[in-house]
Design an enzyme around this catalytic site. Structure first.
Site, short mmCIF file in Angstrom:
data_model
loop_
_atom_site.label_atom_id
_atom_site.label_comp_id
_atom_site.label_asym_id
_atom_site.label_seq_id
_atom_site.Cartn_x
_atom_site.Cartn_y
_atom_site.Cartn_z
CB ILE A 71 68.70 6.96 -24.37
CG1 ILE A 71 70.13 7.52 -24.35
CG2 ILE A 71 67.69 8.05 -24.71
CD1 ILE A 71 70.60 8.02 -25.71
CE1 TYR A 161 82.19 11.30 -27.92
CE2 TYR A 161 83.83 12.06 -29.48
CZ TYR A 161 82.55 12.11 -28.97
OH TYR A 161 81.64 12.96 -29.54
CB ALA A 163 86.96 3.10 -30.44
#
Length: 260
Positions: A71, A161, A163
């Protein structure tokens, strides 16, 4: 007689952990699920391991379509949306669950370690949601972002992570207001310490994982690690029709960690 079409749900990061449990939970409710992830084999296990859910005696695995796609790739979001529409003709629920952690800290971060985290945890949900908006407007659908309860506090040694997930919570609130006139609800669940392989995938050593788990348990009033199925339950409930007057909320599923 006309039959009401089942809902179509897109779940990213569906190969393991919370994503796998969520895909199976929606399928058990009778939804058609596009299970998205990078690796084909775990996605196939997600579909194959489903229990009965359609009420017709068939396994709900036939309701789960695996889609192996990155993705974060430029064409990733469009591929996901096109696949869902080609197969099912609609998107009712988008679950932005995919996430990665890097075993680093402020002193050790580099551009090559920072960029993949932000690409997966923040940029991909933005671009995938954007690509799915026309379909979600047609269905007056629901967006569910999976964040972390640590984003509401702090995670020493894993600040990037936290944040990125905190930013996703701000987007949840902002999108809830922005998309409400279009009939789209936007909510989030914020898991705490959950038994998933995300730490293993991050490259932590067994010793590091033990320290992290000890810290998590020390900050979890209920004193245990949660199960992916418990988070999946919260996601399906927030996405249900009974929650039609709920938007902009971020629901901790963390054993009380965020209030301790």
């Amino acid at each position: 007689m006309n039959r009401i079409a089942p809902r179509t749900v897109v779940v990213t990061g569906a190969g393991t952990g919370i994503g796998r449990a969520t895909a199976r939970a929606f399928a058990a409710e009778g939804a058609d699920v596009l299970a998205v992830g990078r690796r084909a084999a775990p996605l196939a296990e997600t579909a194959a391991g489903s229990g009965s859910g359609s009420g017709s005696g068939s396994g709900s695995g036939d309701r789960i379509t695996p889609l192996a796609v990155d993705i974060t790739a430029p064409e990733g979001p469009e591929t996901v949306v096109r696949t869902a529409l080609d197969r099912y003709g609609r998107i009712d629920v988008l679950v932005n669950n995919a996430g990665v952690v890097d075993a680093g800290s402020l002193r050790t971060y580099s551009r090559t370690s920072v960029e993949p985290q932000l690409a997966t945890n923040l940029l991909a949900p933005v671009l995938l949601t954007q690509a799915a908006l026309p379909a979600l407007e047609d269905s007056r659908g629901v967006i569910v972002n999976v964040t972390t309860s640590v984003a509401q506090r702090g995670w020493p040694g894993n600040s990037l992570y936290a944040a990125g997930k905190a930013a996703l919570e701000v987007l949840t609130r902002s999108w809830a207001v922005e998309l409400a006139p279009h009939g789209i609800r936007v909510v989030a669940v914020a898991p705490g310490a959950i038994e998933t392989p995300i730490g293993d995938h991050a490259g932590y050593s067994p010793e590091q994982l033990a320290v992290i788990r000890e810290w998590q348990l020390a900050h979890t009033p209920l004193g245990r690690v949660g199960r992916p199925e418990e988070v999946a339950w919260a996601i399906t409930q927030l996405a249900s029709g009974q929650a039609a007057f709920i938007t902009g909320v971020i629901l901790p599923v963390d054993g009380g960690a965020v209030v301790a």
